[in-house]
Design an enzyme around this catalytic site. Sequence first.
Site: not given
Length: 619
Positions: A163, A165, A332, A361
């Site tokens: 949850g 955010d 990524d 990365e």
Amino acid sequence: MGKLKLLLFLFALSFGTNGLAQQSDLKVEPPFWYAKMPTENLQLMIYGENIGQYKANVQHKGITMVKQVSGDSPNYKFVYLEISPDVLAGTFNLTLTNGADTKTISYELKPRVKELKRNQGFSSEDVIYLLMPDRFANGNPNNDTVEGMLEPARRDHPSGRHGGDIKGVLDHLDYIKNLGMTAVWLTPVFENDQTPEYKAYHGYAATDMYKIDRRFGSNEEFVAFVKACHDKGLKVIMDMIHNHIGDQHWWMKDLPFKDWVHDHEVYGNTNYRGTIASDPYASKYDNNKLVKGWFVTEMPDLDQRNQQLADYLIQNTLWWIEYSGIDGIRMDTYLYPYQDYMARWAKEVIAAYPHFNIVGESWVETVAHESYWQQDKPGENDGYESYLPSVTDFQIHFAVRDAFNQGFGWETGLMKIYYALSQDRLYSDPMKNVIFLDNHDISRIYSTLGENPKHLKMAYAFLLTTRGIPQVYYGTELAFKAGPSDWGDGAKRAEMPGGWAGDSRSIFTKEGRTAEENDMHQYVTKLTNWRKTSDAVKHGKLLHFVPENNVYVYFRYTDRERVMVIMNMNDSEVTISREKHLEMLRGFTFGMDVISGKNFDLAKDFKVAGKTTTVLTLK
């Protein structure tokens, strides 16, 4: 209602607030563009029933139709436009005709935001704070579970959505700033509407690349977050993925082209061997597994050789940079896509935004394999130019890990740090490397170092005083431990207590932290804020001495400042020889410890405590 019509209906609803007035039965990406962009080229991907059979036309001064391409699926049309710098913000009409049927799209060009604190880039002046929004703080409990999205919040599950955010991060920007951090890197916040079984709280399985996941917030909230960071002197780094998407991405229900993604039945999953990409002797089989294999079964692997896909991904990047004002990108799995595509992407992004920065990365095992990916790499003759300014320096992580977990020897222990840095000639600019102790994919550094607070302080001081751009993983300032082994990746991604309503304590406050947490927090805060004041550490040269007797000494220096760093891995205090280090100590009479404020007499040999990294500013 048929599947395509249902998709289009949902798209029309979800894109109603993006500022694009368009034919309701069509989806257009990007949803809007900007006048006077650094590039004059614009690709519109139009999706609608049999839209590939329509012919596109534009009649607007300064806007030229370059080409139009229909997809293998009849429901896609790619329209390429050239927009002159003379075209002002406003709307223009694009018509699509198929016989007697005509559809009209009223497309908006917005004015570019004129603000100094946008697209600033990041450098060795910065200290980056990496956090995972789902695990940092829950600022808006009302978006934890969103009706119509596949995965509900499951805070009791280590790999479920908890949850956290964007609002939660926004609420604690002062905490991050007071630590001394100057940039915030959020793991991906794109929509990841994956099934509960996949657990896509991490954000690396995008299902819509133009939307912030509603459980994190909205596009508008993200823009406001970036501005709030800038107002506090914090930069923002956005995490992107061009190697793969989530298998619930809307493309997967109706692929634009047959070669949009690689065939999983042919290539299976990747071999994760990034070294193959720069291996001159690599087999075609191994290279195909790396580049064409899926990262995991739930992440379809994109084929950037498809021209329309490559254009789409690059344009999506430019859109987010312009729309949000972000200062940098962490890409990524940089080694997994096609090399030529990644080079084109990096080149075009930096050409459009010269002050911007990108870190790729590059998770590989040696300095040589790491340095291959930085632009202008020296001594290479294979002809590949990456155009990538910065790489993730995994070699520093490996070296620190081994330094604290191996006995001191000819090539072990502290020597690992020395050997890693002594190969810096292989990088075109090692000061641009992003260095780190750990991140969201690696076990917590505190546990890796034996859960010894002295070790963590020693490692942190090294991170902040060696060359490069330091990145700090959230919770390091509180000596977060690795979770239970059966938690999987969740063991690396703990919540910040106090980030959720009803938590028994808040480690965002001094009162809510334990004595041990406050001790580490104070150390990190003092050293990180001091780093802001040191040009020698931020910009200076590095000179080091071969470690002896389990002690490593190095200096950071400019013409006007000199910093001496002593890593003493011994349990007991040691004597530091003035004569040995005279080439750097000549002319200086004392050094002040930046943590304790204690002055050391440099006119003679001096002692430093065991299990410490002593940082001295020389006077």
